[in-house]
Design an enzyme around this catalytic site. Structure first.
Site, PDB file in Angstrom:
ATOM      1  N   LYS A 119      -1.243   1.928  -5.771  1.00 20.72           N
ATOM      2  CA  LYS A 119      -2.498   2.102  -5.050  1.00 20.72           C
ATOM      3  C   LYS A 119      -3.223   3.359  -5.528  1.00 20.72           C
ATOM      4  O   LYS A 119      -4.430   3.334  -5.792  1.00 20.72           O
ATOM      5  CB  LYS A 119      -2.250   2.182  -3.559  1.00 20.72           C
ATOM      6  CG  LYS A 119      -3.532   2.371  -2.745  1.00 20.72           C
ATOM      7  CD  LYS A 119      -3.366   3.473  -1.724  1.00 20.72           C
ATOM      8  CE  LYS A 119      -4.693   3.845  -1.103  1.00 20.72           C
ATOM      9  NZ  LYS A 119      -4.578   4.977  -0.153  1.00 20.72           N
ATOM     10  N   ASP A 137      -4.470  -0.985  -0.087  1.00 19.91           N
ATOM     11  CA  ASP A 137      -3.981  -0.140   0.994  1.00 19.91           C
ATOM     12  C   ASP A 137      -3.562  -1.036   2.156  1.00 19.91           C
ATOM     13  O   ASP A 137      -3.485  -2.258   2.027  1.00 19.91           O
ATOM     14  CB  ASP A 137      -5.048   0.871   1.410  1.00 19.91           C
ATOM     15  CG  ASP A 137      -6.277   0.210   2.039  1.00 19.91           C
ATOM     16  OD1 ASP A 137      -6.322  -1.045   2.107  1.00 19.91           O
ATOM     17  OD2 ASP A 137      -7.189   0.946   2.457  1.00 19.91           O
TER      18      ASP A 137
END
Length: 211
Positions: A119, A137
């Site tokens: 991420k 996320d």
């Protein structure tokens, strides 16, 4: 309606209520530090901590040589400040020693840095290098499963599914709109299904109604 048609319809509707956010600071190092600070905290706390850090230590060399105790106090609002402070200083030192103070534009090299997962690396690609990527996320992971686009347990799995299903030219747009949607309507607890513009496209809402 196949997945691509569904994705395009979702984008059309979300674009009617949100605007794609413009991130003005595209310096790769600052983006990397901000993303490390953003882990498990709110955007407003991330912004405050990032601004406080760079006001005192304005560049990578200053951060790399900063006293750990002072960095901890500056980024305290971001939460988990002791761990994050150590990571930021360590990453800064590695970037200076191994990359001449530059953030590498390479997934494997980014992932080799302490505290940098997919991420975080994808955020650097999108916000610093302006390259197509999908930073998954908690919002993107949760919503993808609620919509029925994914049936996954981990964000890394969700990323791979979305990369296959979503046309590449839509990755950045969809990601940003999903984050905003997750922050305001499709919340983890108490999603506002009664005002959601995507009820007819959402498997989660159908399940709630059936219960």
């Amino acid at each position: 309606m196949d997945d691509e048609e569904k994705i395009r319809e979702i984008l059309k509707r979300l674009n009617e209520i949100y605007e794609i956010r413009v991130f003005h600071d595209r310096d790769p190092y600052r983006v990397l530090v901000r993303t490390i600070l953003s882990q498990r905290t709110k955007d407003e706390n991330t912004d405050k901590a990032t601004n406080a850090l760079f006001e005192v230590f304005p560049d990578i060399h200053a951060v790399a040589n900063a006293p750990i105790e002072e960095v901890e106090q500056l980024v305290r609002q971001a939460g988990f400040y002791r761990v994050k402070s150590r990571r930021i200083i360590e990453v800064s030192q590695i970037l200076i020693d191994q990359y001449g103070g530059e953030v590498p534009n390479d997934m494997d090299e980014l992932l080799s840095l302490p505290g940098v997962g997919r991420k975080t690396a994808n955020c650097v690609f999108v916000f610093a290098f302006q390259e197509a990527a999908i930073p998954v996320d908690t919002h993107v992971h949760r919503i993808s499963n609620r919509w029925g686009l994914a049936n996954t347990k981990e964000p890394e799995e969700t990323e791979q599914v979305l990369m296959k299903k979503v046309p590449k030219d839509l990755w950045i747009e969809l990601n940003d709109l999903m984050v905003q949607f997750g922050q305001t309507i499709c919340k983890p607890i108490g999603p506002q299904c009664d005002i959601c513009p995507l009820n007819d496209l959402c498997q989660y809402d159908i399940n709630v109604l059936e219960d």
